[in-house]
Design an enzyme around this catalytic site. Structure first.
Site: not given
Length: 323
Positions: A167-169, A296
């Site tokens: 997820d994300s980075a 997010h």
């Protein structure tokens, strides 16, 4: 989630990326989130068992392994390799949010999982997080003949059904690991699919809903990337903007699931990734899933909400072949 206000930084701060990290002029670093860790356990809710295993003695790095309940000793399970998020600079594989999420996901998907802890920026700038993650993949691959250092992987991992996710980075990392795998391969390992949850991709020029965002927030997201990768050419660097990557078609898997959230500033980058991948000449199947009204990584903060459960079930089905 992204409430950057670098103009309100403390006088002794060289870079204030609150609410995540502050880098001070004297070189010291203050991480504002993601500092708590929890030990591996037998999870009372899911009955998932976890343990930590060193994957790099040189760098003193470990991963957290997860095993679902009721495993048949003679049956192999799909293998998930997961990369946590946190802008490359905060969180860890051992933080409560990720430990909880992996327990839930492993129980639902009935997979064995390796959650990778990589060194973080700015002390270890990119490419170190990528290199650590690749080292973890190579460590996992050392078990393909059933004689690696970790019994769970020797006994229970099906190396013909490997999935990368983050997820994300961590979504950014999962993408780059799949890209590297597509060009270098790992003996005995077949990466079937990749799951990117709210992946951290960006670009120099705003697209979609980004044009309506506050300038300071856009600057904060770009500054996070420059902190992570001081040698970068900018936000159109293929490392952060895969839409500019001529090697995108080399992605080493046959299917990709990209999850986006309606109110996530990174939403349009996730959708652009899907569109670009479809046009790149890559021969696989791209799926998208959008959570309405969510921000997010909402699933980490509210894992039992309806949208989080739906995303969990979709991710599990993707890895079981029933999607």
């Amino acid at each position: 989630m992204f409430s950057f206000d670098m103009d309100a930084a403390e006088p002794d701060a060289a870079l204030d990326l609150s609410p995540f990290i502050i880098v001070y002029k004297d070189g010291s670093i203050e991480r504002l989130v993601g500092n708590e860790i929890v030990p591996p356990s037998l999870d009372p809710k899911s009955s998932v068992l976890s343990k930590d295993a060193v994957y790099s003695k040189e760098a003193k790095l470990s991963s957290r392994l997860y095993l679902p309940p009721g495993v048949d000793p003679d049956k192999k399970l799909p293998l998930l390799i997961y990369f946590h998020g946190g802008g490359f600079c905060v969180e860890s594989a051992f933080s409560p949010a990720y430990h909880n999420y992996l327990n839930i996901l492993v129980a639902e998907a009935k997979v064995i999982a390796v959650s990778v802890d990589y060194r973080r920026v700015p002390e270890h700038p990119i490419p170190v997080p990528y290199d650590d993650s690749w080292t973890a993949l190579k460590w996992v691959a050392s078990h393909v003949n059933g004689d690696g250092p970790e019994k769970w992987l020797n006994n229970h991992a099906d190396f013909g059904k490997v999935y990368l996710a983050g997820d994300s980075a961590g979504g950014n990392i999962a993408h780059h690991m799949a890209l590297r795998y597509g060009q270098e391969r790992l003996f005995g390992v077949n990466v079937v699919g990749v799951v990117l949850i709210h992946p951290y991709f960006w670009g120099e020029l705003p697209i979609g809903n980004e044009v309506n965002e506050l300038e300071r927030v856009l600057r904060g997201i770009a500054a996070t990337w420059h902190l992570a990768c001081p040698t970068t050419s900018g936000c159109d660097d293929p490392l952060i903007n895969p839409a500019t990557d001529p090697k995108l078609a080399c992605l080493g898997c046959s299917k990709v699931l990209v999850a986006v959230a309606e109110k996530d500033l990174l939403r349009d980058r996730g959708l652009l990734y899907c569109e670009t991948l479809k046009k790149s000449g890559w021969g696989g199947v791209v799926e998208t899933m959008e959570a309405e009204g969510e921000g997010h990584v909402f699933h980490l903060f509210n894992p039992t909400c309806g949208n989080a459960v739906a995303m969990l079930k979709k991710t599990a089905a993707f890895m079981s072949g029933h999607n």
